[in-house]
Design an enzyme around this catalytic site. Structure first.
Site, PDB file in Angstrom:
ATOM      1  CB  THR A 108      -0.919   0.028   1.232  1.00  0.00           C
ATOM      2  OG1 THR A 108      -0.126   0.166   2.412  1.00  0.00           O
ATOM      3  CG2 THR A 108      -1.752  -1.238   1.316  1.00  0.00           C
ATOM      4  CG  ASP A 134       8.808   2.359   0.603  1.00  0.00           C
ATOM      5  OD1 ASP A 134       8.055   3.222   1.088  1.00  0.00           O
ATOM      6  OD2 ASP A 134       8.943   2.177  -0.621  1.00  0.00           O
ATOM      7  CE  LYS A 138       4.803   4.770   1.475  1.00  0.00           C
ATOM      8  NZ  LYS A 138       5.953   4.238   0.733  1.00  0.00           N
TER       9      LYS A 138
HETATM   10  N1  LIG Z   1      10.222  -2.273  -0.772  1.00  0.00           N
HETATM   11  C1  LIG Z   1      10.504  -1.938  -2.003  1.00  0.00           C
HETATM   12  O1  LIG Z   1      11.527  -2.296  -2.544  1.00  0.00           O
HETATM   13  C2  LIG Z   1       9.493  -1.129  -2.772  1.00  0.00           C
HETATM   14  C3  LIG Z   1       9.610  -0.994  -4.158  1.00  0.00           C
HETATM   15  C4  LIG Z   1       8.621  -0.307  -4.863  1.00  0.00           C
HETATM   16  C5  LIG Z   1       7.574   0.268  -4.171  1.00  0.00           C
HETATM   17  N2  LIG Z   1       7.520   0.156  -2.810  1.00  0.00           N
HETATM   18  C6  LIG Z   1       6.400   0.707  -2.052  1.00  0.00           C
HETATM   19  O2  LIG Z   1       5.302  -0.166  -2.247  1.00  0.00           O
HETATM   20  C7  LIG Z   1       4.100   0.580  -2.122  1.00  0.00           C
HETATM   21  C8  LIG Z   1       3.216   0.296  -3.310  1.00  0.00           C
HETATM   22  O3  LIG Z   1       3.837   0.810  -4.460  1.00  0.00           O
HETATM   23  P1  LIG Z   1       2.988   1.059  -5.794  1.00  0.00           P
HETATM   24  O4  LIG Z   1       3.961   1.525  -6.814  1.00  0.00           O
HETATM   25  O5  LIG Z   1       2.183  -0.176  -6.073  1.00  0.00           O
HETATM   26  O6  LIG Z   1       2.037   2.242  -5.301  1.00  0.00           O
HETATM   27  P2  LIG Z   1       0.642   2.697  -5.943  1.00  0.00           P
HETATM   28  O7  LIG Z   1       0.401   4.084  -5.448  1.00  0.00           O
HETATM   29  O8  LIG Z   1       0.623   2.420  -7.402  1.00  0.00           O
HETATM   30  O9  LIG Z   1      -0.426   1.695  -5.263  1.00  0.00           O
HETATM   31  C9  LIG Z   1      -0.710   1.736  -3.897  1.00  0.00           C
HETATM   32  C10 LIG Z   1      -2.101   1.148  -3.690  1.00  0.00           C
HETATM   33  O10 LIG Z   1      -2.334   1.055  -2.266  1.00  0.00           O
HETATM   34  C11 LIG Z   1      -3.704   1.326  -2.072  1.00  0.00           C
HETATM   35  N3  LIG Z   1      -3.921   1.650  -0.656  1.00  0.00           N
HETATM   36  C12 LIG Z   1      -3.605   2.784   0.009  1.00  0.00           C
HETATM   37  N4  LIG Z   1      -3.961   2.671   1.305  1.00  0.00           N
HETATM   38  C13 LIG Z   1      -4.512   1.436   1.442  1.00  0.00           C
HETATM   39  C14 LIG Z   1      -5.064   0.730   2.541  1.00  0.00           C
HETATM   40  N5  LIG Z   1      -5.142   1.275   3.754  1.00  0.00           N
HETATM   41  N6  LIG Z   1      -5.535  -0.513   2.341  1.00  0.00           N
HETATM   42  C15 LIG Z   1      -5.489  -1.086   1.095  1.00  0.00           C
HETATM   43  N7  LIG Z   1      -4.964  -0.469   0.016  1.00  0.00           N
HETATM   44  C16 LIG Z   1      -4.486   0.778   0.190  1.00  0.00           C
HETATM   45  C17 LIG Z   1      -4.003   2.474  -3.031  1.00  0.00           C
HETATM   46  O11 LIG Z   1      -5.384   2.615  -3.270  1.00  0.00           O
HETATM   47  C18 LIG Z   1      -3.213   2.035  -4.268  1.00  0.00           C
HETATM   48  O12 LIG Z   1      -4.011   1.275  -5.164  1.00  0.00           O
HETATM   49  C19 LIG Z   1       4.512   2.045  -2.000  1.00  0.00           C
HETATM   50  O13 LIG Z   1       4.464   2.406  -0.635  1.00  0.00           O
HETATM   51  C20 LIG Z   1       5.933   2.073  -2.505  1.00  0.00           C
HETATM   52  O14 LIG Z   1       6.687   3.108  -1.938  1.00  0.00           O
HETATM   53  C21 LIG Z   1       8.453  -0.531  -2.114  1.00  0.00           C
END
Ligand SMILES: NC(=O)c1ccc[n+]([C@@H]2O[C@H](COP(=O)([O-])OP(=O)(O)OC[C@H]3O[C@@H](n4cnc5c(N)ncnc54)[C@H](O)[C@@H]3O)[C@@H](O)[C@H]2O)c1
Length: 263
Positions: A108, A134, A138
């Site tokens: 999320t 991350d 957050k």
């Molecule tokens: N760990 C890593 O290596 C890594 C790599 C890429 C992205 N990320 C993180 O992963 C997360 C997702 O990335 P993304 O590119 O898919 O983001 P994105 O914005 O495309 O998608 C996030 C989704 O989460 C949903 N969401 C928000 N709050 C929610 C909740 N309480 N319950 C359920 N769903 C909820 C949103 O509606 C959205 O569809 C981000 O926080 C990003 O920073 C981490």
């Protein structure tokens, strides 16, 4: 000397899914077949396909606060579900999504101390692939859940600042995943353990992914040469480039700014 320039958006999605699946191979129960995917945004198709392909996941429970995100995910995955033979179940709540799941992926994006998974949200034996908490401020997991689990990280100093464990005391025990892979530490001890991969994404993953992309792009003949750094007979005589450019009666912008180094 820069040797390779690449976008890192699609590549990040690929490397994050690959890293998540790698961690789960070491930490999840080998008989895991059902995964809950909470947060159905940009990363979600990549996560889903990595776990189907590399972990043998056969059923995906999908949940997002935005129902359109889940609809898009189902639409994009449907052809793969037919070909590869896995099931997609959109869910109305987190509780419904995690019910019966062997692995729970949280992806999320909410710039806050969110609690996507409460302390008692999951049962014994579950592996949590937590990728969304991350950066500082957050998080996705309740502190009580972290306390119930064995927590694995990529690089401890970074994860203490950026990961879900930022909520925990500085001495909260974690294990760097590479130590498990190298045989220096134990991953899952029993089928009842809750394991958490508190992923933040770190530079070595990007570096490895870019090495891979460079190798594949070269093999496919897709690399372009960019002139970025002057090639000089004497590297200390940088001013020579200015003199050479001045000799050219009508120096092109490219000839002035670059020195034509074949990569
Ligand atoms: N760990 C890593 O290596 C890594 C790599 C890429 C992205 N990320 C993180 O992963 C997360 C997702 O990335 P993304 O590119 O898919 O983001 P994105 O914005 O495309 O998608 C996030 C989704 O989460 C949903 N969401 C928000 N709050 C929610 C909740 N309480 N319950 C359920 N769903 C909820 C949103 O509606 C959205 O569809 C981000 O926080 C990003 O920073 C981490």
């Amino acid at each position: 000397m820069p040797v390779f320039l690449s976008e890192l958006t699609l590549t990040t999605a690929l490397r994050t899914a690959a890293t998540s699946a790698m961690a789960a191979r070491w930490l999840a129960r080998p008989d895991s077949r059902v995964m809950a995917l909470i947060g159905n945004g940009a990363q979600s198709e990549f996560q889903a396909l990595a776990f189907v392909g590399l972990l043998g996941i056969q059923t995906l429970h999908l949940y997002d606060v935005d129902a359109d995100a889940t609809r898009r995910l189902v639409r994009n995955l449907a052809p793969y579900a037919r070909t590869l033979g896995f099931d997609l179940h959109p869910c109305a709540t987190v509780a419904q999504a995690v019910h019966g799941a062997d692995i729970v992926t949280t992806a999320t994006a909410d710039k806050s101390r969110a609690t996507i998974l409460a302390a008692d949200a999951i049962g014994p034996g579950t592996h949590v692939n937590a990728i969304g908490g991350d950066c500082p401020g957050k998080t996705e997991l309740d502190a009580g859940l972290l306390q119930r689990a064995a927590v694995f990280v990529e690089y401890e100093p970074q994860t203490r600042v950026e990961g879900d464990i930022q909520q925990m005391p500085a001495d909260f025990p974690v294990t760097e995943l590479w130590r498990v892979i190298a045989g220096e530490a134990i991953g899952r001890r029993t089928p009842q353990d809750i394991t958490i991969f508190d992923s933040v994404g770190f530079a070595l993953e990007d570096y490895a992914a870019m090495q891979f992309m460079r190798h594949r792009a070269r093999a496919a003949g897709l690399l372009e040469t960019l002139d970025l750094v002057p090639a000089l007979a004497d590297p200390r005589d940088l001013f020579q480039r200015v003199v050479e450019a001045g000799r050219d009666p009508a120096p092109s912008r490219a000839a002035t700014l670059s020195a034509g180094v074949p990569a």
